[in-house]
Design an enzyme around this catalytic site. Structure first.
Site, PDB file in Angstrom:
ATOM      1  N   ASP A 130       0.589  -0.660   0.439  1.00  0.00           N
ATOM      2  CA  ASP A 130      -0.474   0.551   0.113  1.00  0.00           C
ATOM      3  C   ASP A 130       1.047   1.179   0.346  1.00  0.00           C
ATOM      4  OD1 ASP A 130      -2.712   1.222  -0.073  1.00  0.00           O
ATOM      5  OD2 ASP A 130      -2.119   1.088   2.169  1.00  0.00           O
ATOM      6  N   ASP A 165      -0.318   4.693   0.957  1.00  0.00           N
ATOM      7  CA  ASP A 165      -0.644   5.917   2.364  1.00  0.00           C
ATOM      8  C   ASP A 165      -0.138   5.209   3.537  1.00  0.00           C
ATOM      9  OD1 ASP A 165      -0.919   8.092   0.817  1.00  0.00           O
ATOM     10  OD2 ASP A 165      -2.532   7.457  -0.160  1.00  0.00           O
TER      11      ASP A 165
END
Length: 259
Positions: free
Chosen positions: A13, A15
């Site tokens: 991922d 963020d």
């Protein structure tokens, strides 16, 4: 428990794992550098559908994190891939930004408000009452409801913002129709991403900062999962879920040695 095979490809991922509020998380640069030097396939994922991969590449580059465009996978791309598989050359009424409209244009979709096959809802900072009203009427008229991701809130420097999942709930309340979510935690996003880089779930790992999206999607796609504590999920939160990550670490810096 059966021993897992060595990790040959990585999904991470963005963020909360690589960056936080526009700032690189310590260790992110070393992790990305290690991936590129290893030659192992990898993808940087985001449920945010606002930006195109080229936009995201430029944003990351300004922070000193260099990721090739082809190694960025968004919920907009996963949505477009799903629609292209389901109904090639279809039509859609879209509420969203360039990341979503560009992905749909690239698969040959026509964007229209005249009897579209689909209403596609994505992330935007400018949801309008007029656009939502049109979406509701089109869905009531027979258009299928698709949503890029179920995230109910998103981060900002001022605090949480209402996100796609919250707006989808409004449309569902008005129509009685639930959307199909293409992004995390739907393992579809992971599987289409793995296919894009020629990787296999049994030798892949997913890194995320959220139990309810990243870890769940990785788990359901059959991958090893690593939870980092630099984002939304806190150590005490893990026990609130009926599933667990393969391993919990403080940050991405703790995973550099595993590449």
């Amino acid at each position: 428990m059966a021993e897992r095979k060595p990790i040959e490809s990585w999904l991470t991922d963005m963020d909360g794992v690589l960056i936080h509020e526009g700032t690189p998380i310590p260790g992110a640069d070393a992790f990305l550098k290690g991936l590129k030097e290893s030659g192992k396939p990898f993808l940087v994922l985001t449920n945010n559908s606002i930006y195109t991969p080229r936009d995201l590449q430029a944003r990351l580059s300004r922070m000193g994190l260099h990721v090739p465009v082809e190694n960025i996978w968004t919920s907009a791309l996963a949505t477009a891939k799903f629609l292209d598989d389901q109904r090639p050359g279809g039509t859609a009424y879209v509420i969203g930004e360039a990341g979503l409209t560009t992905a749909l244009h690239d698969i040959g979709y026509v964007l229209t408000d005249h009897e579209p096959d689909y209403v596609v809802l994505g992330e935007t900072r400018t949801y309008s009452f007029e656009a939502l009203t049109k979406a509701i009427r089109l869905i009531n008229g027979g258009a299928r409801f698709i949503c890029t991701n179920p995230d109910e809130t998103g981060p900002s420097t001022e605090g949480p913002l209402p996100a796609t999942g919250a707006v989808a709930a409004l449309i569902t309340k008005a129509t009685g129709k639930k959307p199909y979510f293409a992004g995390k935690p739907n393992p579809l996003m992971m599987r289409t991403g793995l296919n894009a880089i020629g990787a296999h779930s049994e030798t892949s790992a997913m890194i995320g900062d959220r139990m309810d999206t990243d870890v769940l999607a990785g788990l359901e796609a059959g991958m090893q999962t690593f939870l980092v504590l630099t984002g939304l999920t806190r150590p005490e939160d893990v026990e609130n879920f009926p599933f667990r990550p393969s391993k919990t670490v403080d940050s991405i810096a703790d995973l550099v040695s595993l590449i």
